[in-house]
Write a protein that holds these residues in place. Structure first.
Motif, PDB file in Angstrom:
ATOM      1  N   THR A   1     -41.718   9.283  -4.961  1.00  0.00           N
ATOM      2  CA  THR A   1     -41.643   7.824  -4.824  1.00  0.00           C
ATOM      3  C   THR A   1     -40.628   7.428  -3.764  1.00  0.00           C
ATOM      4  O   THR A   1     -40.886   6.564  -2.922  1.00  0.00           O
ATOM      5  CB  THR A   1     -41.272   7.187  -6.177  1.00  0.00           C
TER       6      THR A   1
ATOM      7  N   SER B   1     -47.531   3.224  -6.346  1.00  0.00           N
ATOM      8  CA  SER B   1     -48.067   3.609  -7.645  1.00  0.00           C
ATOM      9  C   SER B   1     -48.042   5.129  -7.796  1.00  0.00           C
ATOM     10  O   SER B   1     -47.796   5.871  -6.838  1.00  0.00           O
ATOM     11  CB  SER B   1     -49.502   3.102  -7.790  1.00  0.00           C
ATOM     12  N   ALA B   2     -48.336   5.589  -9.014  1.00  0.00           N
ATOM     13  CA  ALA B   2     -48.386   7.033  -9.261  1.00  0.00           C
ATOM     14  C   ALA B   2     -49.468   7.689  -8.408  1.00  0.00           C
ATOM     15  O   ALA B   2     -49.303   8.831  -7.943  1.00  0.00           O
ATOM     16  CB  ALA B   2     -48.637   7.296 -10.750  1.00  0.00           C
ATOM     17  N   GLU B   3     -50.556   6.985  -8.191  1.00  0.00           N
ATOM     18  CA  GLU B   3     -51.632   7.538  -7.356  1.00  0.00           C
ATOM     19  C   GLU B   3     -51.192   7.658  -5.905  1.00  0.00           C
ATOM     20  O   GLU B   3     -51.557   8.611  -5.204  1.00  0.00           O
ATOM     21  CB  GLU B   3     -52.876   6.654  -7.455  1.00  0.00           C
ATOM     22  N   ASP B   4     -50.402   6.698  -5.430  1.00  0.00           N
ATOM     23  CA  ASP B   4     -49.935   6.730  -4.041  1.00  0.00           C
ATOM     24  C   ASP B   4     -49.116   7.978  -3.740  1.00  0.00           C
ATOM     25  O   ASP B   4     -49.115   8.457  -2.597  1.00  0.00           O
ATOM     26  CB  ASP B   4     -49.085   5.492  -3.737  1.00  0.00           C
TER      27      ASP B   4
ATOM     28  N   THR C   1     -45.526  -6.319  -6.685  1.00  0.00           N
ATOM     29  CA  THR C   1     -46.300  -6.452  -7.894  1.00  0.00           C
ATOM     30  C   THR C   1     -45.780  -7.639  -8.697  1.00  0.00           C
ATOM     31  O   THR C   1     -44.618  -8.017  -8.612  1.00  0.00           O
ATOM     32  CB  THR C   1     -46.183  -5.173  -8.731  1.00  0.00           C
TER      33      THR C   1
END
Length: 260
Positions: free
Chosen positions: A181, A131-134, A40
């Motif tokens: 994570t 990401s949080a969605e991942d 990122t």
């Protein structure tokens, strides 16, 4: 037509066709092959701060430019995910040499970990921090995650993620309490003895399924009432033998005393 035919017979025509074919093949391959996650975008301040942290804490082993040194690997191209996993779990900086770097208390703040990751990610493209969605377990399928985990992970981490011994003093760590994570990052970076499971091997959705399964295993109550460590038939068999033999010996003593 004559001029066109002459150009077709030009000595460089064959080479041009081969080059064109290679170009088309390369573009097509890049279009259909899942690419590595890119780091990122980080601010210049984060990269600069991360470089200072790297030089002070990591360059002794990994080199001033992260090129690697002796048995310590290059960090160019490992991506932000590898740094976030290794430093975020306290495995790096390495406390002492050994068969495997253990998980310990992290000495860096979350901001410092992010800055270190930003610096290493700036050196070359690599897997990004998910990401949080991942890592959203609510979007995962526990049943499918169980199947994928047993197929790809259980031979080392045990069927419910409790870990196990490997060769030469190495081991697959217990996954209980590991953040989603870090689980995701371990899959995409392959730390230590673990293989890399990129998106073409285990898709992002399947990674979410695995995370959902691990969380379900950690929170579910065992149907037998007593988990016995949840490490499978070894502990269960030991308890069965110990209790069973004790009962048999007790019965034999009681019968012998009664007969006398």
């Amino acid at each position: 037509m004559t001029a066109l035919a002459a150009r077709r017979r030009h000595p460089l025509a064959a080479a041009a066709i081969v080059l064109l074919g290679l170009l088309v093949t390369g573009v097509a391959y890049a279009a259909v092959t899942p690419g590595r996650a890119q780091a990122t975008t980080a601010s210049a301040d984060d990269v600069a701060a991360g470089k200072k942290l790297f030089l002070a804490n990591c360059s002794t082993c990994h080199g001033l430019n992260a090129e690697g040194r002796n048995e310590f690997p290059s960090l160019i191209g490992v991506g932000a995910a590898a740094v976030d996993f290794q430093v975020g779990t306290g495995r790096m900086p390495l406390q002492a040499t050994g068969p495997q770097a253990p998980k310990v208390v992290n000495k860096f703040s979350d901001e410092e970990v992010r800055q270190l990751a930003a610096y290493v990610a700036s050196l070359a493209p690599g897997p990004a921090v998910p990401s949080a969605e991942d890592v959203d377990a609510s979007k995962g399928d526990v049943s499918n995650g169980s199947l994928i985990f047993r197929t790809n992970c259980a031979m080392c981490h045990n069927f419910n993620g409790k870990g196990g011994a490997l060769t030469r003093g190495k081991y697959a760590p217990n996954l209980e309490g590991v953040t989603p994570t870090h689980v995701y990052e371990a899959m995409v970076t392959g730390p230590q003895s673990m293989p890399v499971f990129n998106d073409s091997t285990i898709t992002p959705q399947e990674k979410r399924d695995i995370i959902a399964y691990l969380q379900a295993v950690e929170t579910d109550t065992p149907p037998g009432g007593v988990s016995l460590g949840s490490i499978g038939p070894v502990s269960e068999g030991l308890v069965a033998w110990a209790v069973g033999l004790s009962l048999l010996v007790g019965c034999a003593v009681w019968l012998g005393a009664k007969a006398s």
